[in-house]
Design an enzyme around this catalytic site. Structure first.
Site, PDB file in Angstrom:
ATOM      1  N   GLU A 158      -3.379  10.033   3.357  1.00  0.00           N
ATOM      2  CA  GLU A 158      -4.447  10.208   4.125  1.00  0.00           C
ATOM      3  C   GLU A 158      -4.410  11.554   4.932  1.00  0.00           C
ATOM      4  O   GLU A 158      -3.329  12.018   5.373  1.00  0.00           O
ATOM      5  CB  GLU A 158      -4.346   9.102   5.213  1.00  0.00           C
ATOM      6  CG  GLU A 158      -4.293   7.647   4.843  1.00  0.00           C
ATOM      7  CD  GLU A 158      -3.922   6.700   5.544  1.00  0.00           C
ATOM      8  OE1 GLU A 158      -4.849   5.670   5.753  1.00  0.00           O
ATOM      9  OE2 GLU A 158      -2.846   6.583   6.451  1.00  0.00           O
ATOM     10  N   ASP A 211       0.126   5.237   0.695  1.00  0.00           N
ATOM     11  CA  ASP A 211      -0.948   6.092   1.271  1.00  0.00           C
ATOM     12  C   ASP A 211      -0.744   7.852   1.289  1.00  0.00           C
ATOM     13  O   ASP A 211       0.299   8.152   1.437  1.00  0.00           O
ATOM     14  CB  ASP A 211      -1.309   5.938   2.674  1.00  0.00           C
ATOM     15  CG  ASP A 211      -1.849   4.392   3.117  1.00  0.00           C
ATOM     16  OD1 ASP A 211      -2.705   3.837   1.881  1.00  0.00           O
ATOM     17  OD2 ASP A 211      -1.689   3.953   3.901  1.00  0.00           O
ATOM     18  N   GLU A 223       0.912  -1.222   0.144  1.00  0.00           N
ATOM     19  CA  GLU A 223      -0.126  -0.051   0.107  1.00  0.00           C
ATOM     20  C   GLU A 223       0.785   1.229   0.028  1.00  0.00           C
ATOM     21  O   GLU A 223       1.996   1.250   0.559  1.00  0.00           O
ATOM     22  CB  GLU A 223      -1.025   0.015   1.128  1.00  0.00           C
ATOM     23  CG  GLU A 223      -2.057   0.877   1.106  1.00  0.00           C
ATOM     24  CD  GLU A 223      -2.861   0.701   2.575  1.00  0.00           C
ATOM     25  OE1 GLU A 223      -3.460  -0.493   2.164  1.00  0.00           O
ATOM     26  OE2 GLU A 223      -3.439   1.778   3.153  1.00  0.00           O
TER      27      GLU A 223
END
Length: 292
Positions: A117, A115, A113
């Site tokens: 955020e 990210d 992953e």
């Protein structure tokens, strides 16, 4: 003498003031990738009743009943992936609004992953933008994150701003309005994601950790919490593209690395707005993050 000093003073003031403003990176990777329509490139993943499309602006929202998320139709092995995002003002503690790459559905319990955020906040404090990288299950079970967190040099609730991830076999670059804020180089295969990933966006309740390690939780008296997305950019090599496919460059000087001007802009962002770096956290077990 005064006439000689005045130009020097003006030059000094101009230079000084420019150090506080947003610098020019000199190169704009987002401009090298065409905008794609949401319906052309994405579909709803969950919470369809909490998603609305209005003239290519996608709004997803969280209330007490559900959040929402979307996923790209294709998976990619490299590329530039971006969106313009506008966040909700006011009390948003506990709420995560995100744009990220992942293969968690293809590799449950052992996924990769990358990210971006946005960690919700209370009205008296700014949003935190968290970048993170997980490799082969480091985001599953006993989580080993590689977080670098920033405040922003603008209010992300006032207007749309462009956020991007450039991922190629050598590095990961994170961009805010084309300013590189983080470079994560491939130092070895064990600490770098190499398997194809899809592109996601979502909004969800992460009250246990999102805002000051869970001190402030989502308060549904302020629902719905919304994130707005447009200007989607998906440029790169799909999982089944030919071996000759090359992803967009993140720099004018070559397929990897940053130009001196971009590097200077990144140092400006990190010096003035970085608020956390996992490599500098003495409480972390750095045997688990050898790239530090």
């Amino acid at each position: 003498m005064a006439l000689l000093i005045l130009p020097l003073l003006l030059t000094f003031l101009s230079t000084t003031s420019s150090t506080h403003g947003q610098p020019s990176p000199g190169y704009y990777p987002s401009s090298k990738v065409s905008t794609t329509g949401f319906s052309q490139s994405f579909s709803n993943l969950w919470g369809p009743q909490h998603q609305r499309i209005d003239q290519e602006t996608v709004t997803i929202w969280l209330d007490r009943s559900s959040g929402s998320g979307f996923k790209s139709l294709n998976s990619y092995r490299s590329g530039y992936f971006g969106a313009a995002i506008k966040l909700q003002p006011g009390y948003t503690a506990g709420v995560i609004t995100s744009f990220y790459l992942s293969n968690n559905q293809a590799h449950p319990g052992n996924h990769d992953e990358i990210d971006i955020e946005f960690l919700g906040t209370t009205p008296d404090k700014p949003y935190v933008l968290q970048t993170n990288v997980y490799i082969r299950g480091s985001g599953d079970g006993n989580i080993v994150g590689r977080e670098m967190k920033f405040h922003l040099w603008f209010d992300p609730t006032k207007a749309f701003h462009n956020y991007g991830i450039l991922w190629n076999p050598s590095e990961i670059l994170f961009f805010v309005d084309d300013i590189p804020i983080r470079r994560y180089p491939r130092k070895n295969d064990a600490t770098f994601p190499l398997r194809p990933m899809w592109v996601y966006g979502s909004i969800w309740d992460a009250s246990d950790w999102a805002t000051e390690e869970g001190k402030y939780r989502a308060d549904y008296r302020y629902q719905p919490f919304a994130g707005r997305y447009n200007n989607f950019k998906l440029g790169g090599c799909t999982a089944y593209a030919s071996a000759s496919c090359r992803p967009p460059w993140g720099s004018p000087s070559g397929p990897t690395g940053l130009s001196p001007q971009q590097y200077s802009a990144m140092l400006w962002a990190q010096r003035n707005y970085k608020v956390y770096d996992y490599c500098s956290d003495p409480s972390r077990d750095h045997t688990l993050t050898p790239e530090c």
